[in-house]
Design a protein around this motif. Structure first.
Motif, PDB file in Angstrom:
ATOM      1  N   GLY A  30       0.788  -1.224   0.000  1.00 61.05           N
ATOM      2  CA  GLY A  30       0.000   0.000   0.000  1.00 61.05           C
ATOM      3  C   GLY A  30       0.820   1.272   0.000  1.00 61.05           C
ATOM      4  O   GLY A  30       0.346   2.317  -0.451  1.00 61.05           O
ATOM      5  N   ASP A  31       2.053   1.223   0.512  1.00 62.23           N
ATOM      6  CA  ASP A  31       2.834   2.464   0.615  1.00 62.23           C
ATOM      7  C   ASP A  31       3.964   2.555  -0.397  1.00 62.23           C
ATOM      8  O   ASP A  31       4.751   3.507  -0.383  1.00 62.23           O
ATOM      9  N   GLY A  32       4.077   1.549  -1.281  1.00 60.82           N
ATOM     10  CA  GLY A  32       5.025   1.644  -2.382  1.00 60.82           C
ATOM     11  C   GLY A  32       6.468   1.353  -2.047  1.00 60.82           C
ATOM     12  O   GLY A  32       7.360   1.672  -2.842  1.00 60.82           O
ATOM     13  N   ASP A  33       6.732   0.725  -0.896  1.00 55.79           N
ATOM     14  CA  ASP A  33       8.131   0.463  -0.539  1.00 55.79           C
ATOM     15  C   ASP A  33       8.598  -0.931  -0.952  1.00 55.79           C
ATOM     16  O   ASP A  33       9.715  -1.328  -0.651  1.00 55.79           O
ATOM     17  N   ASP A  37       1.799  -4.852   2.992  1.00 52.08           N
ATOM     18  CA  ASP A  37       1.484  -4.243   4.282  1.00 52.08           C
ATOM     19  C   ASP A  37      -0.021  -4.283   4.534  1.00 52.08           C
ATOM     20  O   ASP A  37      -0.804  -4.727   3.682  1.00 52.08           O
ATOM     21  N   LEU A  38      -0.405  -3.844   5.731  1.00 55.59           N
ATOM     22  CA  LEU A  38      -1.814  -3.908   6.113  1.00 55.59           C
ATOM     23  C   LEU A  38      -2.670  -2.940   5.307  1.00 55.59           C
ATOM     24  O   LEU A  38      -3.841  -3.229   5.032  1.00 55.59           O
ATOM     25  N   SER A  39      -2.114  -1.813   4.907  1.00 52.73           N
ATOM     26  CA  SER A  39      -2.901  -0.915   4.072  1.00 52.73           C
ATOM     27  C   SER A  39      -3.186  -1.554   2.728  1.00 52.73           C
ATOM     28  O   SER A  39      -4.270  -1.356   2.156  1.00 52.73           O
ATOM     29  N   GLY A  40      -2.248  -2.349   2.221  1.00 62.02           N
ATOM     30  CA  GLY A  40      -2.497  -3.088   0.990  1.00 62.02           C
ATOM     31  C   GLY A  40      -3.597  -4.109   1.152  1.00 62.02           C
ATOM     32  O   GLY A  40      -4.451  -4.273   0.275  1.00 62.02           O
ATOM     33  N   VAL A  41      -3.614  -4.802   2.289  1.00 60.35           N
ATOM     34  CA  VAL A  41      -4.682  -5.778   2.549  1.00 60.35           C
ATOM     35  C   VAL A  41      -6.025  -5.066   2.664  1.00 60.35           C
ATOM     36  O   VAL A  41      -7.031  -5.507   2.091  1.00 60.35           O
ATOM     37  N   ARG A  44      -7.592  -4.282  -0.526  1.00 53.23           N
ATOM     38  CA  ARG A  44      -8.034  -5.443  -1.309  1.00 53.23           C
ATOM     39  C   ARG A  44      -9.142  -6.237  -0.613  1.00 53.23           C
ATOM     40  O   ARG A  44      -9.523  -7.311  -1.088  1.00 53.23           O
ATOM     41  N   LEU A  45      -9.680  -5.727   0.480  1.00 54.61           N
ATOM     42  CA  LEU A  45     -10.767  -6.438   1.150  1.00 54.61           C
ATOM     43  C   LEU A  45     -11.969  -6.672   0.233  1.00 54.61           C
ATOM     44  O   LEU A  45     -12.580  -7.753   0.281  1.00 54.61           O
ATOM     45  N   PRO A  46     -12.356  -5.705  -0.636  1.00 48.69           N
ATOM     46  CA  PRO A  46     -13.468  -5.996  -1.549  1.00 48.69           C
ATOM     47  C   PRO A  46     -13.178  -7.185  -2.466  1.00 48.69           C
ATOM     48  O   PRO A  46     -14.083  -7.970  -2.774  1.00 48.69           O
ATOM     49  N   TYR A  47     -11.929  -7.335  -2.893  1.00 49.84           N
ATOM     50  CA  TYR A  47     -11.542  -8.493  -3.712  1.00 49.84           C
ATOM     51  C   TYR A  47     -11.768  -9.784  -2.937  1.00 49.84           C
ATOM     52  O   TYR A  47     -12.310 -10.765  -3.468  1.00 49.84           O
ATOM     53  N   LEU A  48     -11.365  -9.788  -1.676  1.00 52.32           N
ATOM     54  CA  LEU A  48     -11.508 -10.994  -0.860  1.00 52.32           C
ATOM     55  C   LEU A  48     -12.976 -11.292  -0.566  1.00 52.32           C
ATOM     56  O   LEU A  48     -13.387 -12.455  -0.523  1.00 52.32           O
TER      57      LEU A  48
END
Length: 527
Positions: A30-33, A37-41, A44-48
């Motif tokens: 999610g933060d591009g590093d 990370d949790l922001s990435g998860v 993507r919650l709608p995908y899940l």
């Protein structure tokens, strides 16, 4: 995030759940590093939710030096800064729950990181040494390990400190084993369980659940001790009974990682006052052979029947060769000892079999675990040797390719940099990765992702009834569940006729021009 949805299942949801394994570091950045990370998860919650899963199991997300992919935990009450913060984890748990998705966290009771405050104090000579297994060495000058125990990652399970004492680590030297005979160790873990249950998690997965208790004498394995000095000790059951009382207070559940060949010993962990479920490694490691699969299914159901526990079905996870690759090899079983560089693989064949295996596993009674990327049909990736981080590779002297090939960051968008994962990934993605991207597959009705979505949506049609095998030819698996829905899988060399049915619900691949089931294909039928 969308409108909240009602619970998909009742209070015993775990008995038939589809649980998605999230290896945070490689899921979405999610933060591009370059690190998931949790922001990435959260993004993507709608995908899940669209995939239809009932719960997410997170591999350890705690602060860790990452000597073993996070299974070397330095602090159980925080989130590794590379992944986010504790506040963000709490948001994730709540947001997922609004979408009808529960959260399962991972606990590693056998050991901690060598950076854990307890071990740092123990290394300095403090009383905390009693919380671990410190011993003097053997030999005239204490130069030999205290016992002949091997590390799971190769070499000795003992490391010597500068003051001459040795400490035990069944895994990497950076993962010292805890002394579960010490009351402070038991109390700490009970407090950790409460900490996470109070933050809304629905369950806990217990890593290496048969290993924490040790024979206090730490005797040599060569002495042929029975019971084993550190596997499946009877003392473990009192520990898990005390844990179960805590879980029951919060309505939580446990799933144990229990690798045991003895069915009766295995079932003890699943007694009504211990763990709720345990992983089924017989099915995961089984070759793509009809007779072997049927025996694995029968044995698994028989193991669970005496304690009325639900079975779990797993095709892959973060430790094993991905299913598409494994099923495309001449040896389709899984064994750590047989892993090698350069093993030939037919990915088209492996993909066809993996699609059929998905319908087989999702049709069986019990819970199913789906490892991230399995629903995309990802193959095992070849990691350049210089980029391999897994200690299994390093401690094997470079002969074992390690487990990084199944941990490569996911492809989300075919035409985005790094296949939409985020920043430059911590493990390199193969050049072919964009072809597996979730956005492409979502638009293709014949994709692996579409198959998984359809199967998970239709899975309740099987109901809660038992499995009954139907007459079938050699190489064909056919069974009916209580609601009158059939699953047929053809592993034979020739097409197979379908049994009488009123409706074809789902197929892993097309039937032939005579309406028969081709080799390495599965169907769901309404009787």
């Amino acid at each position: 995030m969308g409108q909240p949805t009602p619970d998909r299942t009742p209070s015993d949801w775990w008995r038939s759940a589809v649980i998605y394994q999230v290896y945070v570091r490689s899921f979405a950045d999610g933060d591009g590093d370059g690190t998931g990370d949790l922001s990435g998860v959260r993004a993507r919650l709608p995908y899940l939710a669209e995939l239809g899963v009932d719960a997410l199991w997170f591999n350890p997300w705690y602060p860790s030096p990452m000597r073993d992919g996070g299974y070397d935990v330095a602090d159980y009450r925080a989130i590794d800064p590379a992944f986010g913060t504790l506040a963000e984890a709490e948001k994730l748990i709540a947001e997922a729950r609004q979408l009808g998705i529960r959260t399962i966290v991972d606990i590693v009771p056998n050991h901690v990181s060598d950076q854990h405050p307890w071990f740092r104090a123990a290394r300095a000579g403090g009383a905390e040494r009693d919380l671990f297994h410190f011993r003097p060495g053997r030999g005239p000058h204490g130069e030999l390990p205290p016992s002949d125990w091997p590390s799971q990652f190769g070499g000795s399970a003992w490391t010597r400190l500068g003051d001459g004492d040795w400490y035990l680590h069944l895994f990497a030297p950076e993962q010292p084993d805890l002394n579960w005979a010490h009351p402070a160790v038991r109390q700490e873990h009970e407090d950790i369980l409460r900490f996470w249950f109070e933050r809304g998690v629905a369950g806990v997965r217990i890593d290496s659940a048969a290993l924490p208790a040790k024979d206090p004498r730490l005797p040599d394995l060569a002495e042929g001790r029975d019971p084993h000095p550190y596997i499946d000790r009877d003392e473990l059951h009192a520990i898990y009974r005390s844990w179960r009382r805590i879980a029951d207070e919060y309505g939580g559940i446990f799933v144990g990682e229990v690798w045991l060949p003895d069915a009766e010993r295995f079932a003890r962990y699943l007694r009504p006052d211990e763990l709720h479920t345990a992983f089924n490694f017989s099915f995961l490691s089984c070759p793509w052979q009809a007779a072997r699969l049927r025996r694995s299914i029968d044995d698994t159901l028989a193991e669970h029947a005496p304690v009325a526990a639900p079975a779990t079905w797993v095709l892959s996870n973060h430790d094993v060769t991905r299913t598409v690759t494994r099923y495309g090899r001449s040896d389709t079983a899984f064994d750590f000892a047989t892993k090698a560089f350069g093993t030939p693989t037919d990915l088209a064949l492996g993909t066809r079999r993996a699609r059929a295996a998905a319908l087989l596993s999702l049709a069986l009674p019990g819970a199913v675990y789906v490892y991230q990327g399995e629903e995309l049909g990802l193959p095992e990736a070849d990691i350049p040797v210089a980029r391999i981080q897994d200690p299994m590779h390093l401690r094997s002297g470079g002969t074992d390719p390690g487990r990084d090939g199944c941990r490569v960051p996911l492809p989300w968008a075919a035409h985005a940099p790094h296949a939409g994962f985020g920043g430059e990934p911590w493990l390199p993605q193969p050049r072919t990765w964009p072809r597996y991207a979730a956005d492409l597959q979502a638009e293709n009705a014949d994709s692996m992702l579409s198959l998984y979505r359809a199967a998970i949506r239709l899975r309740p049609a099987f109901g809660d009834g038992p499995l009954t095998w139907l007459p079938a030819g050699d190489g064909v698996l056919a069974f009916v569940r209580g609601a009158g829905v059939l699953c047929v899988v053809n592993l034979a060399d020739a097409p197979a006729d379908l049994p009488a049915h009123s409706e074809l619900l789902l197929a892993s691949g097309p039937l032939d021009d005579r309406g028969r089931l081709p080799q390495d294909t599965a169907v769901w039928l309404r009787a």
